[in-house]
Design a protein around this motif. Structure first.
Motif, PDB file in Angstrom:
ATOM      1  N   MET A 184       0.815  -1.213   0.000  1.00 40.67           N
ATOM      2  CA  MET A 184       0.000   0.000   0.000  1.00 40.67           C
ATOM      3  C   MET A 184       0.853   1.269   0.000  1.00 40.67           C
ATOM      4  O   MET A 184       0.436   2.292  -0.542  1.00 40.67           O
ATOM      5  N   GLU A 476      -9.438   2.423   3.413  1.00 41.92           N
ATOM      6  CA  GLU A 476      -8.687   2.532   2.164  1.00 41.92           C
ATOM      7  C   GLU A 476      -9.355   1.750   1.032  1.00 41.92           C
ATOM      8  O   GLU A 476      -9.095   2.018  -0.141  1.00 41.92           O
ATOM      9  N   PHE A 477     -10.230   0.788   1.364  1.00 46.31           N
ATOM     10  CA  PHE A 477     -10.921   0.058   0.292  1.00 46.31           C
ATOM     11  C   PHE A 477     -12.438   0.247   0.347  1.00 46.31           C
ATOM     12  O   PHE A 477     -13.183  -0.423  -0.369  1.00 46.31           O
ATOM     13  N   TRP A 491     -13.075  -7.998   3.945  1.00 47.98           N
ATOM     14  CA  TRP A 491     -12.127  -8.131   2.835  1.00 47.98           C
ATOM     15  C   TRP A 491     -12.784  -8.642   1.552  1.00 47.98           C
ATOM     16  O   TRP A 491     -12.282  -8.408   0.443  1.00 47.98           O
ATOM     17  N   LEU A 494     -13.299  -6.590  -1.711  1.00 45.14           N
ATOM     18  CA  LEU A 494     -12.295  -6.384  -2.764  1.00 45.14           C
ATOM     19  C   LEU A 494     -12.576  -7.202  -4.012  1.00 45.14           C
ATOM     20  O   LEU A 494     -11.904  -7.043  -5.030  1.00 45.14           O
ATOM     21  N   HIS A 499     -14.548  -1.199  -5.098  1.00 45.06           N
ATOM     22  CA  HIS A 499     -13.741  -1.264  -3.872  1.00 45.06           C
ATOM     23  C   HIS A 499     -12.269  -1.499  -4.202  1.00 45.06           C
ATOM     24  O   HIS A 499     -11.377  -0.893  -3.594  1.00 45.06           O
ATOM     25  N   GLN A 500     -12.020  -2.374  -5.162  1.00 40.73           N
ATOM     26  CA  GLN A 500     -10.635  -2.638  -5.560  1.00 40.73           C
ATOM     27  C   GLN A 500     -10.010  -1.391  -6.185  1.00 40.73           C
ATOM     28  O   GLN A 500      -8.842  -1.065  -5.932  1.00 40.73           O
ATOM     29  N   LYS A 503      -9.055   1.065  -3.416  1.00 39.20           N
ATOM     30  CA  LYS A 503      -7.834   0.604  -2.742  1.00 39.20           C
ATOM     31  C   LYS A 503      -6.610   0.909  -3.607  1.00 39.20           C
ATOM     32  O   LYS A 503      -5.595   1.425  -3.109  1.00 39.20           O
ATOM     33  N   ASN A 504      -6.700   0.592  -4.885  1.00 42.91           N
ATOM     34  CA  ASN A 504      -5.576   0.846  -5.788  1.00 42.91           C
ATOM     35  C   ASN A 504      -5.272   2.344  -5.882  1.00 42.91           C
ATOM     36  O   ASN A 504      -4.112   2.749  -5.941  1.00 42.91           O
ATOM     37  N   ARG A 507      -3.580   3.514  -2.732  1.00 41.80           N
ATOM     38  CA  ARG A 507      -2.200   3.008  -2.795  1.00 41.80           C
ATOM     39  C   ARG A 507      -1.351   3.909  -3.700  1.00 41.80           C
ATOM     40  O   ARG A 507      -0.224   4.270  -3.345  1.00 41.80           O
TER      41      ARG A 507
END
Length: 626
Positions: A184, A476-477, A491, A494, A499-500, A503-504, A507
């Protein structure tokens, strides 16, 4: 003074009484040792109001009077060496009070505790650990945390991930967490309440074992492995620390020897009515010594990189959370706790002297001045202060329907009027996603896709804004549910593209933040920031510059907080030149071949001679370098 066994000396007693025995935990508590060739355990406890003290444990069938301790002169300390006890045994102190009552108390200085619901202390055997983080520790010693990047992942270890209903161990967490944080791009992890505590629902903020990492996840050696492993992966570790108050549990510090000892004796000073907890008596040298030595213990013995001090405001103000008649003014008639102020100055001065490069962070929610100024200049001496004002204004703005944001534009700009008054950390912590406050994603207005777009724009503004950064796990996601200590994060979300993507994107923001010193090198210098346009309320667009210490690779940030696209958005810039698009919220971090380059023209805009036009999407956010 009287004779001692030689383990605790008259000098130890003197320094403890003065509040300056910074390694007192090496003397008080339970210590496996050898005397006259015989292996045993040396016990020592401070209980000045007690009539007598004994040690009761597995080694004597929990007998209350078999191992009577000896007082050391008038120090209030009792001691005993016995060959009956051994590492691993559970024990408590049996204190006979002035009224003849027997109190069974856990050891305030125990290095290890029984797994809840048990409440005994455990004689800690092997505390030795062969550290392998010398490179990290040397770098820390020679660094100034205020000048470097600091992006913190706040985590509750018991609910980050689980194996079914079971907690992960410190050793399992070390590997999984290091991999995640490294990917991350966070620089540090901050662990919520880890000092031993009896009640899961307190999240570790009602401590009964200040010198023991909670046994929920393993042993003290396991926890040292955890920190060592993260250090080797280039990740710092911050612990939450609670010197403000402690619970009334029968085995804990409250009325420890039958009378107020660790707490103020006057309940108007010694109790928090709202929290139902006791307040430490910072005027007692032995109590401040207990706490300051404890802070040093985690930094020096466990290589922890920093402590985040919980509820600082409740310590500074005598009337915190209290009505008239519930508190006692100080000697000048004011509401400042003069003893707590001196405690902080002492703590921060000795920490800086003994452990350069370590951090003490204040969670302080008021306008108390000079929290991060050195004591010699009249300050409290903290390294950083949580910026609760920024957090409040930011969230109030982000929760609004975009139509109403134009009338609340100043909520996003006001933070810059005081951004350099302290060494601030911008925080979106666990406190903002519990107690029906909604997760970060569900605070956002609109349908689900709008919520994600809003949050991306908000996170971009946060990363660009002066101040170090902290985000609570799961945000973060785009965790949908509020956080609960009873279950792991969701989780499975994701598996969903939105959501993914979030997160990306976060990051990418973190990696960009670490790469360019403009984001952090001048955090607390007015010369490091410049608004391009902070007055575009009608369109709810903010643009500003972050300047690097070297003058190279400066950063331009643009954030659009409405769902209206601006195909020819023109932004003023300070000079003629090329502006390279590094990241936008539709694509995230752009590769070199994707990076569009815009050349500024001599066309006035935003009170500047030069500008360039850029297609700014709905809820668009963009970061350029120049």
């Amino acid at each position: 003074m009287g004779n001692t066994t030689g383990f605790i000396t008259e000098t130890d007693c003197y320094l403890f009484g003065e509040g300056t025995h910074y390694n007192i935990y090496e003397k008080l508590g339970a210590h496996p040792t050898t005397r006259s060739g015989k292996k045993g355990v040396y016990f020592a406890v401070w209980a000045p109001h007690a009539v007598s003290v004994a040690v009761s444990g597995e080694f004597n069938g929990w007998a209350p009077d078999e191992h009577i301790m000896n007082p050391i002169g008038s120090s209030g300390i009792y001691e005993l060496f016995t060959v009956s006890a051994k590492p691993g045994d559970l024990y408590k102190y049996v204190i006979t009070t002035q009224t003849g009552e027997l109190l069974y108390k856990a050891d305030p200085y125990a290095f290890q505790a029984e797994l809840r619901p048990g409440t005994a202390s455990r004689i800690c055997g092997c505390t030795d650990y062969k550290w392998t983080d010398s490179r990290w520790m040397e770098k820390r010693k020679n660094s100034l945390p205020t000048l470097g990047p600091l992006s913190i992942y706040e985590i509750h270890l018991g609910s980050w991930k689980r194996r079914g209903e079971n907690f992960l161990s410190y050793r399992e967490l070390a590997r999984e967490l290091a991999e995640y944080i490294k990917d991350m791009g966070y620089t540090h992890v901050e662990i919520m309440g880890l000092l031993e505590y009896p009640f899961d629902g307190s999240w570790g903020y009602q401590v009964t074992g200040y010198y023991a990492p909670t046994s929920r996840y393993g042993t003290p050696v396991d926890f040292k492995y955890f920190i060592d492993y993260l250090h080797k992966k280039g990740i710092g570790v911050i612990l939450d620390w609670v010197p403000a108050h402690f619970p009334k549990d029968a085995h804990g510090l409250a009325n420890f020897d039958g009378a107020p000892l660790y707490e103020y004796s006057d309940p108007r000073k010694g109790e928090h009515p709202d929290w139902g907890t006791k307040v430490f008596d910072y005027s007692k040298h032995e109590v401040s010594n207990f706490l300051i030595a404890n802070a040093l213990y985690w930094i020096e013995n466990f290589h922890v990189d920093g402590l985040r001090v919980d509820a600082v405001a409740s310590m500074l103000y005598l009337d915190y959370g209290k009505q008239n008649g519930q508190w006692v003014p100080n000697i000048h008639g004011g509401h400042e706790n003069l003893e707590a102020i001196e405690f902080f100055k002492h703590l921060n001065s000795i920490m800086k002297r003994r452990n350069p490069g370590s951090m003490i962070i204040a969670e302080e929610s008021t306008a108390w001045p000079q929290v991060t100024e050195p004591p010699e200049y009249g300050g409290l001496g903290f390294t950083f202060k949580w910026n609760m004002g920024w957090m409040h204004d930011f969230l109030e703005y982000m929760k609004l329907d975009p139509y109403f944001r134009k009338d609340n534009h100043s909520k996003m700009t006001f933070g810059m009027t005081y951004a350099c008054s302290e060494n601030f950390i911008l925080v979106l912590s666990h406190d903002e996603v519990v107690h029906l406050k909604c997760s970060m994603l569900n605070k956002m207005p609109g349908e689900l896709p709008d919520k994600f777009s809003n949050l991306k724009a908000g996170y971009t503004f946060m990363i660009g804004h002066p101040g170090k950064k902290l985000l609570f796990m799961g945000q973060e996601f785009g965790q949908l549910r509020e956080w609960s200590e009873d279950r792991e994060l969701d989780w499975f979300l994701l598996n969903e593209p939105l959501h993914q993507e979030l997160k990306n994107y976060f990051r990418d923001l973190l990696h960009l933040y670490k790469k360019y010193s403009a984001f952090y090198g001048e955090d607390y210098d007015w010369n490091g920031f410049e608004w391009i346009n902070c007055n575009d309320a009608e369109r709810s667009i903010f643009s500003f510059i972050r300047k690097s210490p070297s003058g190279r690779n400066n950063i331009l940030v643009i954030c659009n907080f409405t769902p209206v696209a601006r195909p020819e958005y023109r932004v003023g810039v300070p000079k003629k030149g090329k502006f390279t698009l590094l990241l936008d919220n539709e694509h995230g971090l752009l590769g070199k071949e994707q990076q569009a380059v815009y050349t500024s023209q001599k066309k006035p805009c935003d009170d500047r001679d030069y500008s360039f036009a850029y297609p700014l999407p709905a809820y668009g956010a963009a970061i350029f370098k120049f």
